[in-house]
Structure formats: C-alpha cells, structure tokens
Design a protein around this motif. Sequence first.
Motif, PDB file in Angstrom:
ATOM      1  N   ALA A 142     -10.540   8.606  -6.123  1.00  0.00           N
ATOM      2  CA  ALA A 142      -9.673   7.656  -6.818  1.00  0.00           C
ATOM      3  C   ALA A 142      -8.487   7.273  -5.943  1.00  0.00           C
ATOM      4  O   ALA A 142      -8.062   6.104  -5.915  1.00  0.00           O
ATOM      5  CB  ALA A 142      -9.184   8.250  -8.140  1.00  0.00           C
ATOM      6  N   ARG A 143      -7.929   8.238  -5.218  1.00  0.00           N
ATOM      7  CA  ARG A 143      -6.816   7.933  -4.306  1.00  0.00           C
ATOM      8  C   ARG A 143      -7.279   6.962  -3.219  1.00  0.00           C
ATOM      9  O   ARG A 143      -6.560   6.014  -2.865  1.00  0.00           O
ATOM     10  CB  ARG A 143      -6.283   9.226  -3.688  1.00  0.00           C
ATOM     11  N   ALA A 144      -8.465   7.179  -2.694  1.00  0.00           N
ATOM     12  CA  ALA A 144      -9.011   6.260  -1.696  1.00  0.00           C
ATOM     13  C   ALA A 144      -9.203   4.871  -2.290  1.00  0.00           C
ATOM     14  O   ALA A 144      -8.908   3.847  -1.648  1.00  0.00           O
ATOM     15  CB  ALA A 144     -10.336   6.797  -1.155  1.00  0.00           C
ATOM     16  N   LEU A 145      -9.681   4.815  -3.536  1.00  0.00           N
ATOM     17  CA  LEU A 145      -9.909   3.518  -4.186  1.00  0.00           C
ATOM     18  C   LEU A 145      -8.596   2.783  -4.426  1.00  0.00           C
ATOM     19  O   LEU A 145      -8.522   1.560  -4.262  1.00  0.00           O
ATOM     20  CB  LEU A 145     -10.663   3.727  -5.501  1.00  0.00           C
ATOM     21  N   VAL A 146      -7.555   3.507  -4.797  1.00  0.00           N
ATOM     22  CA  VAL A 146      -6.239   2.891  -4.974  1.00  0.00           C
ATOM     23  C   VAL A 146      -5.753   2.301  -3.655  1.00  0.00           C
ATOM     24  O   VAL A 146      -5.263   1.163  -3.597  1.00  0.00           O
ATOM     25  CB  VAL A 146      -5.231   3.921  -5.529  1.00  0.00           C
ATOM     26  N   ILE A 147      -5.876   3.054  -2.576  1.00  0.00           N
ATOM     27  CA  ILE A 147      -5.403   2.581  -1.272  1.00  0.00           C
ATOM     28  C   ILE A 147      -6.249   1.400  -0.803  1.00  0.00           C
ATOM     29  O   ILE A 147      -5.721   0.397  -0.291  1.00  0.00           O
ATOM     30  CB  ILE A 147      -5.413   3.736  -0.256  1.00  0.00           C
ATOM     31  N   TRP A 148      -7.556   1.481  -0.963  1.00  0.00           N
ATOM     32  CA  TRP A 148      -8.441   0.379  -0.568  1.00  0.00           C
ATOM     33  C   TRP A 148      -8.084  -0.890  -1.340  1.00  0.00           C
ATOM     34  O   TRP A 148      -8.014  -1.986  -0.757  1.00  0.00           O
ATOM     35  CB  TRP A 148      -9.885   0.802  -0.845  1.00  0.00           C
ATOM     36  N   THR A 149      -7.830  -0.742  -2.635  1.00  0.00           N
ATOM     37  CA  THR A 149      -7.472  -1.903  -3.451  1.00  0.00           C
ATOM     38  C   THR A 149      -6.082  -2.413  -3.094  1.00  0.00           C
ATOM     39  O   THR A 149      -5.846  -3.632  -3.062  1.00  0.00           O
ATOM     40  CB  THR A 149      -7.528  -1.538  -4.944  1.00  0.00           C
ATOM     41  N   ALA A 150      -5.151  -1.505  -2.825  1.00  0.00           N
ATOM     42  CA  ALA A 150      -3.799  -1.911  -2.443  1.00  0.00           C
ATOM     43  C   ALA A 150      -3.820  -2.706  -1.141  1.00  0.00           C
ATOM     44  O   ALA A 150      -3.059  -3.677  -0.979  1.00  0.00           O
ATOM     45  CB  ALA A 150      -2.901  -0.683  -2.306  1.00  0.00           C
ATOM     46  N   ARG A 204      -1.085  -3.171 -14.650  1.00  0.00           N
ATOM     47  CA  ARG A 204      -2.369  -2.496 -14.838  1.00  0.00           C
ATOM     48  C   ARG A 204      -2.734  -1.641 -13.630  1.00  0.00           C
ATOM     49  O   ARG A 204      -3.284  -0.546 -13.779  1.00  0.00           O
ATOM     50  CB  ARG A 204      -3.456  -3.531 -15.140  1.00  0.00           C
ATOM     51  N   LEU A 205      -2.432  -2.122 -12.436  1.00  0.00           N
ATOM     52  CA  LEU A 205      -2.667  -1.302 -11.254  1.00  0.00           C
ATOM     53  C   LEU A 205      -1.740  -0.088 -11.262  1.00  0.00           C
ATOM     54  O   LEU A 205      -2.140   1.017 -10.883  1.00  0.00           O
ATOM     55  CB  LEU A 205      -2.463  -2.132  -9.985  1.00  0.00           C
ATOM     56  N   ALA A 258      -9.973 -11.362  -0.775  1.00  0.00           N
ATOM     57  CA  ALA A 258      -9.163 -10.237  -1.235  1.00  0.00           C
ATOM     58  C   ALA A 258      -8.740 -10.433  -2.693  1.00  0.00           C
ATOM     59  O   ALA A 258      -8.775  -9.491  -3.487  1.00  0.00           O
ATOM     60  CB  ALA A 258      -7.941 -10.068  -0.345  1.00  0.00           C
ATOM     61  N   ALA A 259      -8.347 -11.653  -3.046  1.00  0.00           N
ATOM     62  CA  ALA A 259      -7.940 -11.937  -4.426  1.00  0.00           C
ATOM     63  C   ALA A 259      -9.117 -11.776  -5.379  1.00  0.00           C
ATOM     64  O   ALA A 259      -8.953 -11.280  -6.505  1.00  0.00           O
ATOM     65  CB  ALA A 259      -7.348 -13.339  -4.522  1.00  0.00           C
ATOM     66  N   ASP A 260     -10.300 -12.208  -4.963  1.00  0.00           N
ATOM     67  CA  ASP A 260     -11.503 -12.024  -5.782  1.00  0.00           C
ATOM     68  C   ASP A 260     -11.731 -10.541  -6.073  1.00  0.00           C
ATOM     69  O   ASP A 260     -11.987 -10.139  -7.216  1.00  0.00           O
ATOM     70  CB  ASP A 260     -12.730 -12.595  -5.070  1.00  0.00           C
ATOM     71  N   THR A 318       0.828  -1.205   0.000  1.00  0.00           N
ATOM     72  CA  THR A 318       0.000   0.000   0.000  1.00  0.00           C
ATOM     73  C   THR A 318       0.861   1.253   0.000  1.00  0.00           C
ATOM     74  O   THR A 318       0.561   2.230  -0.699  1.00  0.00           O
ATOM     75  CB  THR A 318      -0.943  -0.008   1.218  1.00  0.00           C
ATOM     76  N   LEU A 319       1.943   1.254   0.765  1.00  0.00           N
ATOM     77  CA  LEU A 319       2.837   2.407   0.781  1.00  0.00           C
ATOM     78  C   LEU A 319       3.546   2.569  -0.563  1.00  0.00           C
ATOM     79  O   LEU A 319       3.723   3.682  -1.050  1.00  0.00           O
ATOM     80  CB  LEU A 319       3.864   2.266   1.908  1.00  0.00           C
ATOM     81  N   ALA A 320       3.942   1.455  -1.155  1.00  0.00           N
ATOM     82  CA  ALA A 320       4.592   1.520  -2.467  1.00  0.00           C
ATOM     83  C   ALA A 320       3.651   2.100  -3.516  1.00  0.00           C
ATOM     84  O   ALA A 320       4.080   2.850  -4.406  1.00  0.00           O
ATOM     85  CB  ALA A 320       5.062   0.130  -2.881  1.00  0.00           C
ATOM     86  N   ALA A 321       2.360   1.770  -3.425  1.00  0.00           N
ATOM     87  CA  ALA A 321       1.377   2.313  -4.367  1.00  0.00           C
ATOM     88  C   ALA A 321       1.271   3.826  -4.227  1.00  0.00           C
ATOM     89  O   ALA A 321       1.167   4.556  -5.224  1.00  0.00           O
ATOM     90  CB  ALA A 321       0.018   1.658  -4.145  1.00  0.00           C
ATOM     91  N   VAL A 322       1.303   4.315  -3.003  1.00  0.00           N
ATOM     92  CA  VAL A 322       1.238   5.758  -2.768  1.00  0.00           C
ATOM     93  C   VAL A 322       2.477   6.452  -3.322  1.00  0.00           C
ATOM     94  O   VAL A 322       2.379   7.496  -3.979  1.00  0.00           O
ATOM     95  CB  VAL A 322       1.089   6.046  -1.260  1.00  0.00           C
TER      96      VAL A 322
END
Length: 597
Positions: free
Chosen positions: A360-368, A296-297, A386-388, A108-112
């Motif tokens: 969108a930032r919240a969605l990225v973090i939630w997905t991460a 893709r992410l 989670a994988a689903d 999650t931190l790497a995604a940010v």
Amino acid sequence: MPSYKAPVEDVLFLLRDVFPIQRYNNLPGFADASPDLVEAILSEAARLCEETLQPLNQPGDRAGCVRGKDGAVTTPSGFKEAYHAFVAGGWVGLSADPDFGGQGLPYTLAAVINEFASSANMAFAMYPGLSQGALAALMTHGTDTQKKMFVPKLISGEWSGTMNLTESHCGTDLGLLKTKAVPEADGSYAIFGEKIFISAGDHDLADNIIHLVLARIEGAPAGIKGISLFAVPKILIEPDGSLGASNKVTCGALEHKMGIHANATCVMNYDGAKGFLVGEPHRGLNAMFVMMNEARLGVAIQGLAISEVAYQNAATYAKERLQGRALSGPKFPEKPADPIIVHPDIRRNLMTIRAFNEAARALVIWTALKSDIAHRSSNEAEIQAAADCLGLLTPVLKGVLTDVGFDNTVRAQQILGGHGYIEEWGMEQFVRDARIAMIYEGANGIQALDLVGRKLAKDGGRAVMAFFAEVKTFIKDNECDASLAPYLAGLKQSLAHLEQATMWFMQNAMAKPENAGAGSYDYMHLFGLVALAYMWAHIAKAAIALKPAANGDATALDTKLLLATYFMERIMPETSAHLSRISSGAATMMALEAEQF
C-alpha cells in the motif's frame, strides 16, 4: 502506552530503488530533491512525528475538544504547541507553489509525511491536512485576488482551511443542499445555512480559518447544476491583509463521535457570513471536486497510516507476550512459556497486515508520482496519461486502503487479546480512529460505484485500458527472469480475473445497471488486489537486483521477498472469489421486497 517509529528506511527503498525519484528531475521541484535532502526531510519529519505528535495522541483522544459558551473550540493540551512546531518547520507548504511561499518540493514527499503524521496522531494531522484541499481548490479556481488574500497564509499555516459540504438532510446527494448565498452590493455574498460533520471546523491552532462552502445562489437552478463554491473566512480580512472583525460563522456544536476525538468535528452555522465566490457561479462542484479528490487520497493514506502503527504495536506485543508453547516444541525452554510470535495464527495476522502495508505504501508513492506528473509536466501526453491513472485509482485507493486498514487494526487488536480491548494499550483507539476513514470523503460504497459507474467508461475506457496495458507490459518485459516467476504468476492470474470482471460488466450492466451496482464493491477490491500485487512485483524486482550488492546483509531484502511470496500465496487467491461474486449478478440481491427486510 503505544509507540510509533516512522518507516523511513522503507520509504527510502521505494524512492531510491523501486520508483527512483531522480528519474523525475525534469519536473519542477524534483531536481531540488537530492537524495541527501530527501533523507534529511524524512528523518526530520520522523523525529517530529515520533517525539512531538505521537505522545499527544492518546491523551488527546481522552481529553477531546471543548466548545465554549461563545462557540469557540479549544483543542487538547499540547496541540497548539505541536501545531506551531509543525508550521514552523514548513511542513504545510512543503510541496506548495514557491510563488506563494511554498517550498515547491514534490507532492510525493508531502504524501509520505502525511502518512508519518497520520500514524503518529491522525486527529492532529487532519488540521493541517484539510488546508491542502483548500489550497488545491483556490490555486485551481481562485482569482488572483483570492490567491493573494488566502494562499500565502494557508501555506504558512498561520491560517487553516476546511471544506463544508454536508447538511443534515444531504450527504452524497449534494443536489439537495439548502445553504443559500445572497449577492451583496460589494460583490461578495451573504451565506445562510447549517453544515454538519465539518472536520476542524473551529479550533485554537491557527489565527484564521478559511471555510470553503457549497451554497446555492438565490435563483440558481435546482440540483447540482445550481451549486456554487464560496470562501468564507472565520475572521474578516482587511484590505491591508490584517484581521478584522469576526465573520458571522460559528460552531454551533461539537459532534460526539466514535473516534478522532482530538479533531473538532463541528456543526457550522452561517448567519449571513460574508463569502467570496470561488470559480464560476453554479459550477461549484467542479471546484469542490479538486478538494474532494485531494482529500480522498489523504484519507487513503490514513488507512495505511493506522494499519502501520497498529502493526508496529501488535508486533512488539507478540514478541514480548509469553503464552503457551510452539506447536513444534518449546522455542524458549528457559522461559515459562514462549512468546506468542511463535504461533502460526499470530504470524498469519501480522504477515497479512505487513504484506498489505508495504504494498500500500508503494501504491501511494506510485500514485503520488502520477499526481506530480499531472500537475508539473509540460508534456501534454504525459499529463493526460497521469491524470487518467490518478482519476481511475483515486476511488480504489480510498476504498481499499481504508477498508483493509480498518480490518488490519482489528487484526492487530486481536493479537493483544483482552489487552487490545483495554484503553490503556491504545489499540482500541486505532480501531475507533480507523473506522471513520471508510465513511467520510465519500463512503466506500460510493467509491465503488464511482469506479464502476463513471471511471471505467470515461473517455471510452482509456484509463483502465492503459492500466491493463502497463501491467501486461511489465509482465512481458520480466517473464524471462526466473527469479520473478513466483510474483508474476499471481499478478498475471489476478489481472486476468480483473479483465474478466470488466468484460462481464460490459456485457451485463448496460441493460441492467443493478448488475454494476451489485458487483461494484467486489470489483473495487479486485482492482485493489491487482494494484497491490503490481506493487509487490516492482518491490520484488528491486530487492532481487539489490541482493548481490548487499555484502552479506540481505535480511531486509529477504524479508520483502518473503512478504511478497506470502501476499501471492495467501491473499491473491481472493481475486477468484471477487470475480465469482461479480459474475453472480444482481438478481438474488435485489429479489426481496423492501418489507421482507
């Protein structure tokens, strides 16, 4: 010249108050991510991106990459020093396995950090970003020997990685690829073929580049079932781990492209290059999909990142540019004109962009966080759920965030008027750079088909039903809170539209698949709007809960609530239009004969 400031406070709000990261301390790496450490990491990443990467963005775009006569590619001035600073800070291996030299902190931190870097300099961020996909494929499918050979150097950033799929005659349809692999006596393979559109295919930043290449072993079955994956180093590796002679892989040409000029997009020639099979023979797509989903992410994050930096520069311009008077009378009578921020149409564009960015930032973090659970939990039920969710949301994030991200750069450009069209101000670069994100790693029309054609029906619809159930549970658990009513009403209505669209496909697409194809793009965006509204409901709940303790300074929280209201009032009505278009079916769309076009 454009500027950028990383949204550290917004991220801390999401990680602290909306999706508290401390709740995940049972997962490896999360307990180490204390609140103080998280803030320090984000602040240091922001400093690097703002002070080192962002100033190189516009000059790098103007200079581009240069290919020498020997095929070697040189990146723009300053990129090599910036890359060394990036890898010296350990940013490539932030979330990587500690057994191979990584720090093991949450993905999650790497995604940010990826968002910050991509906002500051998207072309630069792609160089270390592509290594993440290579790492994921090797860690999942590589042998112990391959992991020992490649992974530590990729994590350290001494080496970088690429993914080589596309050929001139095949893009999405990989079953048509012609690159071949010839078995050698030592167990390796000689790779012959040409790949195009290879991001970071050659450069002068790292000591070696590990290409992950799709090829067909001689005698393999035709189609996608005969494809294998190979690790092909630019420079051969000696038994002691040192670098040896050059491998027979070269950059044949640099693509001349619309944007991301500072990233080397290469034609790669394989003339008997030594490669090593990754995973099982003829099962290359399984290994490559690990890379593709990771990529893709990452591309979805690029959509958000460019939207964010474009917004920041447009907002600054709107507060400074004087033109006309407010419709309700002068707001700055001492000045010759009011700043254009007073005009409703300017605010429409700015609020539309920002309302998207924060959700969108919240969605990225939630997905991460879902990704972290899928890869780090020991609970099988949690892993599956989670994988689903991750599989279901990946095409939605990639398609919606890049589509809207590009639209938002155009909105931001419009705010600057004529200056938005002029190179000096930087906005036209954001438009050009954002456009590719809608195309690569699977064009967005393919993402929509993947969502409707594969993800909805997978495992009997288990993932989409779980998503519906989660959103409904959130609504039910909070519907007694009157302060949340304005946000829950829009979410509830949009979820109903999404369920109706899903049911329409079930009733009309089995007998006529073109109905699914005709409605897939609208369905993807309808799904994205529901997901973004779900994020705004979470944000609003957290903001309302924090207001009593804000000690009189609740401006930031009030801003979020106003943006949430704007999103529900002005953007969520689009779900009705998406449902209407889906329900119209494919008949009219498919009626014309080809020669009538």
